[in-house]
Motif scaffolding. Sequence first.
Motif, PDB file in Angstrom:
ATOM      1  N   ILE A 359      33.760 -10.587 -42.732  1.00  0.00           N
ATOM      2  CA  ILE A 359      34.209  -9.405 -42.015  1.00  0.00           C
ATOM      3  C   ILE A 359      33.665  -9.563 -40.595  1.00  0.00           C
ATOM      4  N   PRO A 360      34.521  -9.531 -39.572  1.00  0.00           N
ATOM      5  CA  PRO A 360      34.096  -9.920 -38.219  1.00  0.00           C
ATOM      6  C   PRO A 360      33.227  -8.872 -37.524  1.00  0.00           C
ATOM      7  N   VAL A 361      31.960  -8.843 -37.886  1.00  0.00           N
ATOM      8  CA  VAL A 361      30.984  -7.931 -37.304  1.00  0.00           C
ATOM      9  C   VAL A 361      30.060  -8.730 -36.396  1.00  0.00           C
ATOM     10  N   LYS A 362      30.097  -8.455 -35.133  1.00  0.00           N
ATOM     11  CA  LYS A 362      29.280  -9.193 -34.180  1.00  0.00           C
ATOM     12  C   LYS A 362      27.797  -9.011 -34.483  1.00  0.00           C
ATOM     13  N   GLY A 363      27.083 -10.132 -34.557  1.00  0.00           N
ATOM     14  CA  GLY A 363      25.642 -10.096 -34.757  1.00  0.00           C
ATOM     15  C   GLY A 363      25.182  -9.970 -36.193  1.00  0.00           C
ATOM     16  N   ARG A 364      26.133  -9.859 -37.135  1.00  0.00           N
ATOM     17  CA  ARG A 364      25.760  -9.781 -38.550  1.00  0.00           C
ATOM     18  C   ARG A 364      26.632 -10.721 -39.363  1.00  0.00           C
ATOM     19  N   ASP A 365      26.127 -11.111 -40.518  1.00  0.00           N
ATOM     20  CA  ASP A 365      26.881 -11.952 -41.448  1.00  0.00           C
ATOM     21  C   ASP A 365      27.222 -11.103 -42.661  1.00  0.00           C
ATOM     22  N   ILE A 366      28.478 -10.657 -42.710  1.00  0.00           N
ATOM     23  CA  ILE A 366      28.949  -9.794 -43.793  1.00  0.00           C
ATOM     24  C   ILE A 366      30.251 -10.374 -44.312  1.00  0.00           C
ATOM     25  N   MET A 367      30.401 -10.405 -45.620  1.00  0.00           N
ATOM     26  CA  MET A 367      31.653 -10.895 -46.183  1.00  0.00           C
ATOM     27  C   MET A 367      32.107 -10.031 -47.339  1.00  0.00           C
ATOM     28  N   VAL A 368      33.388 -10.102 -47.609  1.00  0.00           N
ATOM     29  CA  VAL A 368      33.963  -9.494 -48.797  1.00  0.00           C
ATOM     30  C   VAL A 368      34.348 -10.631 -49.725  1.00  0.00           C
ATOM     31  N   GLN A 369      34.145 -10.423 -51.020  1.00  0.00           N
ATOM     32  CA  GLN A 369      34.330 -11.524 -51.968  1.00  0.00           C
ATOM     33  C   GLN A 369      34.866 -11.018 -53.292  1.00  0.00           C
ATOM     34  N   ALA A 370      35.786 -11.784 -53.868  1.00  0.00           N
ATOM     35  CA  ALA A 370      36.331 -11.471 -55.185  1.00  0.00           C
ATOM     36  C   ALA A 370      35.404 -11.989 -56.284  1.00  0.00           C
ATOM     37  N   TRP A 371      35.371 -11.244 -57.384  1.00  0.00           N
ATOM     38  CA  TRP A 371      34.549 -11.619 -58.549  1.00  0.00           C
ATOM     39  C   TRP A 371      35.357 -11.476 -59.841  1.00  0.00           C
ATOM     40  N   TYR A 372      36.644 -11.799 -59.796  1.00  0.00           N
ATOM     41  CA  TYR A 372      37.507 -11.626 -60.963  1.00  0.00           C
ATOM     42  C   TYR A 372      37.350 -10.206 -61.521  1.00  0.00           C
ATOM     43  N   MET A 373      36.959 -10.039 -62.778  1.00  0.00           N
ATOM     44  CA  MET A 373      36.873  -8.689 -63.335  1.00  0.00           C
ATOM     45  C   MET A 373      35.632  -7.936 -62.869  1.00  0.00           C
ATOM     46  N   GLY A 374      34.820  -8.591 -62.055  1.00  0.00           N
ATOM     47  CA  GLY A 374      33.756  -7.886 -61.339  1.00  0.00           C
ATOM     48  C   GLY A 374      34.282  -7.184 -60.103  1.00  0.00           C
ATOM     49  N   GLY A 375      35.593  -7.314 -59.831  1.00  0.00           N
ATOM     50  CA  GLY A 375      36.209  -6.642 -58.701  1.00  0.00           C
ATOM     51  C   GLY A 375      35.962  -7.372 -57.404  1.00  0.00           C
ATOM     52  N   LEU A 376      35.651  -6.610 -56.362  1.00  0.00           N
ATOM     53  CA  LEU A 376      35.282  -7.227 -55.091  1.00  0.00           C
ATOM     54  C   LEU A 376      34.000  -6.593 -54.585  1.00  0.00           C
ATOM     55  N   SER A 377      33.241  -7.408 -53.878  1.00  0.00           N
ATOM     56  CA  SER A 377      31.936  -6.991 -53.366  1.00  0.00           C
ATOM     57  C   SER A 377      31.888  -7.219 -51.867  1.00  0.00           C
ATOM     58  N   ILE A 378      31.320  -6.269 -51.147  1.00  0.00           N
ATOM     59  CA  ILE A 378      31.079  -6.404 -49.715  1.00  0.00           C
ATOM     60  C   ILE A 378      29.576  -6.543 -49.544  1.00  0.00           C
ATOM     61  N   TRP A 379      29.138  -7.654 -48.957  1.00  0.00           N
ATOM     62  CA  TRP A 379      27.702  -7.912 -48.928  1.00  0.00           C
ATOM     63  C   TRP A 379      27.262  -8.537 -47.619  1.00  0.00           C
ATOM     64  N   ASP A 380      25.990  -8.342 -47.300  1.00  0.00           N
ATOM     65  CA  ASP A 380      25.396  -8.712 -46.020  1.00  0.00           C
ATOM     66  C   ASP A 380      24.378  -9.825 -46.260  1.00  0.00           C
ATOM     67  N   PHE A 381      24.598 -10.991 -45.599  1.00  0.00           N
ATOM     68  CA  PHE A 381      23.633 -12.082 -45.723  1.00  0.00           C
ATOM     69  C   PHE A 381      23.039 -12.446 -44.369  1.00  0.00           C
ATOM     70  N   GLU A 389      24.247  -6.138 -51.306  1.00  0.00           N
ATOM     71  CA  GLU A 389      25.577  -5.572 -51.413  1.00  0.00           C
ATOM     72  C   GLU A 389      25.611  -4.234 -50.686  1.00  0.00           C
ATOM     73  N   ILE A 390      26.712  -3.983 -49.955  1.00  0.00           N
ATOM     74  CA  ILE A 390      26.838  -2.713 -49.251  1.00  0.00           C
ATOM     75  C   ILE A 390      28.065  -1.918 -49.697  1.00  0.00           C
ATOM     76  N   GLY A 391      28.906  -2.487 -50.536  1.00  0.00           N
ATOM     77  CA  GLY A 391      30.066  -1.772 -51.035  1.00  0.00           C
ATOM     78  C   GLY A 391      30.761  -2.546 -52.124  1.00  0.00           C
ATOM     79  N   TYR A 392      31.625  -1.848 -52.912  1.00  0.00           N
ATOM     80  CA  TYR A 392      32.324  -2.550 -53.993  1.00  0.00           C
ATOM     81  C   TYR A 392      33.564  -1.781 -54.423  1.00  0.00           C
ATOM     82  N   PHE A 393      34.410  -2.486 -55.157  1.00  0.00           N
ATOM     83  CA  PHE A 393      35.601  -1.922 -55.798  1.00  0.00           C
ATOM     84  C   PHE A 393      35.830  -2.720 -57.066  1.00  0.00           C
ATOM     85  N   GLU A 394      36.118  -2.036 -58.167  1.00  0.00           N
ATOM     86  CA  GLU A 394      36.410  -2.770 -59.402  1.00  0.00           C
ATOM     87  C   GLU A 394      37.188  -1.902 -60.372  1.00  0.00           C
TER      88      GLU A 394
END
Length: 459
Positions: A359-381, A389-394
């Motif tokens: 996710i294009p956030v200047k100065g931070r490393d954040i991505m959204v990722q699929a996890w099959y039946m774990g849904g999707l996770s938004i996380w900050d590395f 993890e900072i958000g999710y959908f499943e």
Amino acid sequence: MSTPRRTLVAAAAAFALALTGMPALAADIPPPDTVVNSPNVTHVLNIPKPAPIAATINTDIAFQDGYAYVGNYGGFSIYDIRNPKKATVVSSTVCPGSQMDVSVYGNLLFGAVDSSRNNDSCSSTSQSATIKESWEGVRIFDISDKANPKYIKSVETNCGSHTLTLVPGKGRDRHKNVYVYVSSYLPAANFPDCMPPHDKISIIKVPLDNPTAAAVATTPVVFPDGGNETQPGLLVPTSGCHDITVYAEKDIAAGACMGDGVLFDISDRLNPKVTARVTDPNFAFWHSATFSNDARKVVFTDELGGGGAATCNEATGPNRGADAIYEIVNGQLVFKSYFKIPRHQADSENCVAHNGSLIPVKGRDIMVQAWYMGGLSIWDFTDAANPKEIGYFERGPRAAGGGGGIWSAYYYNGYIYGADFHEGLDILKINDPLTDSAKYVRTDRLNVQTQESYRGGWH
């Protein structure tokens, strides 16, 4: 819109509990087919799979000029997402052959075929790879008319094409050619076009003014020593690469190569050179890779169980079937930590780290990722040693039984798009102070395995 059976308060409490790393209770697993999400994620829209390819599963997604191109084992579909809240299906092209990993470039769409067919046509049927005349590789379509894509070329490649990665040319060549790095594996002595040792990739050169002249230009060997073949717990020994992500403007690439993680120098597009290589005793199958925007980190995913097993349960633990975050120090990969979704899934749910994007956030490393039946996770590395993890959908377990879930989850121009095996295309939005600045970043084209830098705007 999602209609979770938990109240918002209960959902928020469950999310907060998950962030503590405490084990999930059975009550935290959603009821069958129920959509749940963190309070900062909104389910904007779901579009069921179009009828022509409804019987086969969705896979990868590419984006260009306000359209989404969704791969499917039965072909691909084009969606108009210029208004994501009112996204519609433009067309579906029936052309069977898994996995149909897709990338787009101008008026061209490239689809990866890793299932042996009796010919290269869209009416082909399965045929054993033991037969010399069988075909698998890359299909090229002209998508200038989005309502009626045209199949214009096939290129056969050794062991097919499990995934593919577009690589633009350099300098003057950028306007003349695009290159396709083809990842394939699993050779066998009785496969005439896929015999061991494989341990290589195929590179297709595509002349942009004459794409029907596309052909394999070279097949560089990645693992002259055979790669990682003996580590306990490997899904299968290294015999090629599963997926490659290129960062073309920096002349680097990261290869997720079954038992090995690899860095390449791709300054010579037809002669990629391995510059670093690493293995991990907790990894069963190196699946995909994502660079940080500054290319100082790379996230590798482990497809433990091949994507068909329940690996997000308490028994599997936090370090297997996870992401591994590496810093790139003096050209070498230095392990920092693992990340895995903190919400345990039911033992009936196939769940594992899969396809995602920054996710294009200047100065931070954040991505959204699929996890099959774990849904999707938004996380900050951003802190590589302490990802969160900072958000999710499943969705809950499938009432119909069997596997499924979200194959790929990518951020494009303010929204998140998830290609679900069975449920179709999900469109979501995250509203969070950590990611809000991303909504000002726009790009015309996004092939996630062809990373480009963002600098307040995007290309």
